[in-house]
Design a protein around this motif. Structure first.
Motif, PDB file in Angstrom:
ATOM      1  N   ARG A  58       0.767  -1.289  -0.007  1.00 38.48           N
ATOM      2  CA  ARG A  58       0.049  -0.060   0.024  1.00 38.48           C
ATOM      3  C   ARG A  58       1.059   1.172  -0.057  1.00 38.48           C
ATOM      4  O   ARG A  58       2.031   1.097   0.379  1.00 38.48           O
ATOM      5  CB  ARG A  58      -0.986  -0.058   1.329  1.00 38.48           C
ATOM      6  CG  ARG A  58      -1.929  -0.913   1.094  1.00 38.48           C
ATOM      7  CD  ARG A  58      -3.117  -0.621   2.146  1.00 38.48           C
ATOM      8  NE  ARG A  58      -2.785  -0.987   3.559  1.00 38.48           N
ATOM      9  CZ  ARG A  58      -3.313  -0.549   4.755  1.00 38.48           C
ATOM     10  NH1 ARG A  58      -4.413  -0.038   4.621  1.00 38.48           N
ATOM     11  NH2 ARG A  58      -2.584  -1.031   5.778  1.00 38.48           N
ATOM     12  N   VAL A  96      -2.875   1.764  12.269  1.00 38.99           N
ATOM     13  CA  VAL A  96      -4.242   1.965  11.972  1.00 38.99           C
ATOM     14  C   VAL A  96      -4.892   2.473  13.473  1.00 38.99           C
ATOM     15  O   VAL A  96      -4.279   2.014  14.509  1.00 38.99           O
ATOM     16  CB  VAL A  96      -5.151   0.445  11.674  1.00 38.99           C
ATOM     17  CG1 VAL A  96      -4.573   0.154  10.266  1.00 38.99           C
ATOM     18  CG2 VAL A  96      -5.039  -0.339  12.559  1.00 38.99           C
ATOM     19  N   THR A  97      -6.051   3.012  13.140  1.00 42.27           N
ATOM     20  CA  THR A  97      -6.689   3.677  14.484  1.00 42.27           C
ATOM     21  C   THR A  97      -7.751   2.560  14.864  1.00 42.27           C
ATOM     22  O   THR A  97      -7.907   1.424  14.297  1.00 42.27           O
ATOM     23  CB  THR A  97      -7.677   4.837  14.009  1.00 42.27           C
ATOM     24  OG1 THR A  97      -8.423   4.482  12.962  1.00 42.27           O
ATOM     25  CG2 THR A  97      -6.704   5.808  13.389  1.00 42.27           C
ATOM     26  N   ASN A 133     -10.635   2.502  14.214  1.00 40.38           N
ATOM     27  CA  ASN A 133     -11.792   2.255  13.354  1.00 40.38           C
ATOM     28  C   ASN A 133     -11.250   1.583  12.307  1.00 40.38           C
ATOM     29  O   ASN A 133     -11.907   1.360  11.233  1.00 40.38           O
ATOM     30  CB  ASN A 133     -12.414   3.717  12.941  1.00 40.38           C
ATOM     31  CG  ASN A 133     -13.242   4.075  14.098  1.00 40.38           C
ATOM     32  OD1 ASN A 133     -13.711   3.489  15.206  1.00 40.38           O
ATOM     33  ND2 ASN A 133     -13.140   5.529  14.042  1.00 40.38           N
ATOM     34  N   LYS A 186      -9.074   2.772  10.134  1.00 42.17           N
ATOM     35  CA  LYS A 186      -8.295   3.630   9.360  1.00 42.17           C
ATOM     36  C   LYS A 186      -6.719   3.980   9.471  1.00 42.17           C
ATOM     37  O   LYS A 186      -6.223   3.328  10.533  1.00 42.17           O
ATOM     38  CB  LYS A 186      -8.982   4.921   9.346  1.00 42.17           C
ATOM     39  CG  LYS A 186     -10.377   4.689   8.971  1.00 42.17           C
ATOM     40  CD  LYS A 186     -11.096   6.146   8.833  1.00 42.17           C
ATOM     41  CE  LYS A 186     -12.746   6.147   8.545  1.00 42.17           C
ATOM     42  NZ  LYS A 186     -13.276   7.419   8.547  1.00 42.17           N
ATOM     43  N   ILE A 187      -6.033   4.124   8.352  1.00 42.58           N
ATOM     44  CA  ILE A 187      -4.574   4.344   8.619  1.00 42.58           C
ATOM     45  C   ILE A 187      -4.438   5.551   9.582  1.00 42.58           C
ATOM     46  O   ILE A 187      -5.135   6.569   9.655  1.00 42.58           O
ATOM     47  CB  ILE A 187      -3.927   4.737   7.338  1.00 42.58           C
ATOM     48  CG1 ILE A 187      -4.182   3.611   6.285  1.00 42.58           C
ATOM     49  CG2 ILE A 187      -2.572   5.284   7.450  1.00 42.58           C
ATOM     50  CD1 ILE A 187      -3.578   4.020   4.815  1.00 42.58           C
ATOM     51  N   ASP A 188      -3.478   5.388  10.434  1.00 44.24           N
ATOM     52  CA  ASP A 188      -3.313   6.386  11.553  1.00 44.24           C
ATOM     53  C   ASP A 188      -2.226   7.272  11.057  1.00 44.24           C
ATOM     54  O   ASP A 188      -1.177   7.280  11.041  1.00 44.24           O
ATOM     55  CB  ASP A 188      -2.783   5.570  12.633  1.00 44.24           C
ATOM     56  CG  ASP A 188      -2.814   6.689  14.162  1.00 44.24           C
ATOM     57  OD1 ASP A 188      -2.621   7.871  13.829  1.00 44.24           O
ATOM     58  OD2 ASP A 188      -2.669   6.259  15.340  1.00 44.24           O
ATOM     59  N   ARG A 189      -2.529   8.322  10.608  1.00 49.70           N
ATOM     60  CA  ARG A 189      -1.581   9.423  10.151  1.00 49.70           C
ATOM     61  C   ARG A 189      -0.881   9.987  10.588  1.00 49.70           C
ATOM     62  O   ARG A 189       0.294  10.140  10.563  1.00 49.70           O
ATOM     63  CB  ARG A 189      -2.533  10.379   8.830  1.00 49.70           C
ATOM     64  CG  ARG A 189      -3.235   9.843   7.971  1.00 49.70           C
ATOM     65  CD  ARG A 189      -3.966  10.824   7.044  1.00 49.70           C
ATOM     66  NE  ARG A 189      -4.674  10.179   5.904  1.00 49.70           N
ATOM     67  CZ  ARG A 189      -4.910  10.839   4.416  1.00 49.70           C
ATOM     68  NH1 ARG A 189      -4.621  12.109   4.468  1.00 49.70           N
ATOM     69  NH2 ARG A 189      -5.468  10.251   3.800  1.00 49.70           N
TER      70      ARG A 189
END
Length: 702
Positions: A64, A116-117, A119, A121-124
């Motif tokens: 990714r 990831v968070t 949820n 999602k990717i933890d930016r």
């Protein structure tokens, strides 16, 4: 859904503006290419992060990819985060062959797995923390001395790192030559020492840079008395004033700029925003005049806004604006008052249009995006930026540096470069050079092919330089080959807004010209030429604070003007389109029929291609000659890549069409040789006719 999201079209009627970008394929199908609100600007270029992510995901070992563009003091920089197993340098090389130079991320971070968070999602934020960690490049030696700590703070901010060591190599930390120049200048301003910048470029560690501070001359602190209305003009303005009065009828120094305000807005609201702009920036209330033999900046009334009463039909708009611009230019060249005119009008489509006419002595090209930004702030009710007395502060700062001999080291450099000037550049022209230029000119645009654009980027990577510097060197080589001169000067303009730092958002004329002197000889290869470009341009930028006007002041007029016979510049972007609430600001480009210089080439790099706008004196050149120069430049570009070790004097410069025409014009038939039919037969015949004649000699031997 808001009303501004809909647009009426003649072909499809009422349509919804979705914000999606698409491209039309050869079969007529539309392919999704991203969203407008996802686009970002990197060094003035629009970049689609999704396009970079696609290129990354195509590489071996990449699972990714995510591309972000955090904003720092020196603008946005591209950061790419990759999930997978791959070597960073290998990945950088791979995508460097696929993407334009400004689309290659300045930092690549490879992690085994994206955080990831809760949820999913990717933890930016955690990725950003990983990017800011200092690379593993050796032992960390923490800065201790105060000057080392100050330097480390500059490095960390510029490189977006959480820490650096005093012995860390700037380039190993992710720096490049352009960023190094910015860091050197910012460091010089931090400690107020101009002599630091030239030394810092050769100091790749903080420890060495701190040593370079010793003995440097300090720049003067400048304050402007609020009661002081007049002061000496900047050296650049003095040069333009003299140039305009030498050619008083030449309108080429007048710059038209047209903004369309699209949406539901009254002309009075636009006029009010413009008045705020005029009141805030001092360049709009300063006239340049000759007072007791000296060129000075004098307080004057800001220009009035001329509101046209009639509504202009869309079909007549460009012609009407062109007529206004011509009339205005002929007035502004007299430089009697503030050299600016503003016209405001309505179109039949209920849009407002503002025509700004600026003499360059008041506004430079870099000011245009600042003007747009200030108008957006005014329309949105936000405070304006920039110093209110910026032009006078800069003029006073220059005068103080000159009077206190602060620029001695810079002057010594330019003396070494321009002490004995070469003959003026003599490109092939179509008509004799007139005694006085009329300013008439034209522009011919050259869009490099995809192949040539890729070649420029490959040459830039191979020579560790920028696409602009590759083209600068090629244009210098073109001038050498066309003129036959071994000593060629190419001028390139630079902004002086870094001195003092308050000029970052200032509107005015803050330009200096750097004459880059190229020296050609029989042994010079293209690779060596690129080294020469790097060295000379970097050195010139280090010494760019010194006004070149002071070097040419004592020269004869024709000799001084010969320094700018050939100008190469990066095209400046206006920052349009932009939105101010429901109003969209768009640029209307007017055809340019003037040329400040004999030949100027403006380089614009986009995500897809490189465009060169050739602006030329139409009294000297025909457009067909300029088109021929463009073709030769393209041939030289490809020859340089194919033979980088070949002497530049031997690189092919004949266009395919010219070669074919030449070959077609030669009669290769041999008359009267039917009896022999070949070269051997002719040789036998000649030997029989002259049996004692010498056939071949080699180093004196028969």
């Amino acid at each position: 859904m808001t009303e501004r999201s809909f647009v009426n079209t003649a072909l499809l009627g009422r349509c919804y503006r979705s914000g999606d970008y698409v491209r039309e394929l050869p079969d007529g199908a539309l392919e999704y290419a991203g969203r407008r609100d996802d686009q970002i600007k990197i060094r003035g270029f629009r970049v689609e992060p999704a396009e970079i992510e696609i290129a990354l995901r195509q590489q071996p070992g990449v699972v990714r990819a995510l591309v972000l563009a955090p904003k720092g003091r020196d603008g946005r920089r591209l950061y790419a985060y990759v999930e997978g197993k791959t070597a960073t340098e290998t990945l950088r090389k791979q995508i460097g062959e696929l993407l334009a130079g400004h689309m290659v991320p300045s930092r690549l971070v490879v992690v085994p797995e994206f955080p990831v968070t809760e949820n999913g999602k990717i933890d930016r934020s955690r990725l950003t923390e990983a990017a800011r960690r200092r690379p593993e490049i050796g032992e960390l030696v923490v800065p201790a001395a105060p000057i080392e700590c100050q330097m480390a703070a500059i490095w960390c901010e510029a490189l977006d790192l959480d820490s650096v060591g005093v012995h860390d190599n700037f380039f190993d930390l992710g720096g490049d030559s352009m960023l190094a120049l910015a860091v050197a200048r910012r460091s010089a301003m931090l400690v107020n020492k101009p002599g630091l910048a030239p030394k810092l470029l050769s100091c790749i560690t903080i420890a060495k840079a701190a040593e370079a501070l010793t003995g440097a001359d300090e720049y003067p602190e400048v304050s402007i008395d609020e009661e002081e209305a007049d002061c000496p003009a900047t050296f650049g303005q003095q040069g333009l004033w003299a140039l305009q009065h030498l050619d008083i009828a030449n309108p080429a120094l007048v710059l038209p700029f047209v903004i369309r305000f699209k949406g539901d807005i009254a002309l009075e609201a636009i006029a009010d925003a413009i008045r705020q702009l005029l009141r805030h920036h001092d360049t709009f209330s300063l006239a340049v005049r000759l007072v007791e033999g000296r060129i000075r900046l004098c307080q004057a009334e800001p220009p009035i806004i001329n509101v046209e009463k009639q509504v202009i039909a869309e079909v007549d708009l460009r012609a009407f604006l062109a007529g206004l611009a011509t009339k205005s230019a002929n007035s502004l060249i007299r430089l009697r008052e503030v050299p600016i005119e503003i016209h405001l009008l309505s179109t039949s489509g209920n849009d407002g249009v503002a025509l700004f006419m600026f003499h360059h002595i008041a506004v430079d090209g870099s000011s245009l995006p600042l003007i747009v930004s200030e108008l957006v702030r005014a329309l949105e009710g936000r405070p304006l930026e920039g110093g209110e007395r910026a032009v006078r502060s800069f003029a006073r700062w220059q005068q103080a540096c000159f009077e206190r001999s602060i620029w001695n080291s810079h002057k010594a450099y330019w003396d070494s470069q321009l002490g004995s000037l070469p003959d003026a550049l003599t490109l092939p022209i179509d008509r004799p050079r007139p005694s006085r230029r009329s300013g008439r000119g034209m522009q011919v645009e050259q869009v490099l092919s995809a192949r040539s654009t890729a070649t420029v980027h490959r040459l830039a990577r191979a020579n560790s330089t920028t696409p602009f510097r590759v083209l600068l060197g090629l244009i210098g080589l073109l001038a050498h080959r066309l003129s036959g001169q071994g000593d060629v000067i190419v001028a390139t303009p630079v902004s002086s807004r870094h001195q003092p730092s308050a000029l970052d958002a200032a509107i005015g004329y803050f330009v200096n010209f750097l004459p880059i002197r190229f020296e050609f000889n029989e042994a010079l290869t293209f690779s060596l030429l690129m080294q020469q470009v790097q060295e000379k341009v970097t050195a010139a930028q280090v010494h760019a604070d010194f006004p070149i006007e002071l070097m040419i002041r004592g020269l004869e007029t024709d000799v001084a003007q010969s320094l700018t016979r050939l100008v190469v510049a990066q095209k400046l972007f206006t920052g349009l389109p932009q939105r101010a609430g429901a109003i969209e600001l768009q640029e209307i480009e007017l055809p340019r029929r003037a040329a400040i210089y004999e030949l100027a080439i403006f380089v614009a790099e986009t995500a897809r291609d490189i465009t060169l706008a050739w602006e030329f004196d139409s009294d000297l050149f025909d457009s067909s000659s300029i088109e021929r120069f463009q073709g030769i430049l393209d041939v030289l570009l490809n020859s340089a890549e194919e033979s980088p070790s070949c002497p530049v004097g031997r690189l092919d410069l004949m266009m395919p069409a010219e070669r074919a025409e030449l070959l077609d014009s030669i009669d290769f038939s041999i008359h009267g040789t039917a009896a022999h039919g070949n070269l051997i037969g002719l040789f036998d015949e000649q030997a029989s006719a002259n049996p004692v004649a010498i056939a071949v000699t080699d180093s004196g031997e028969v």
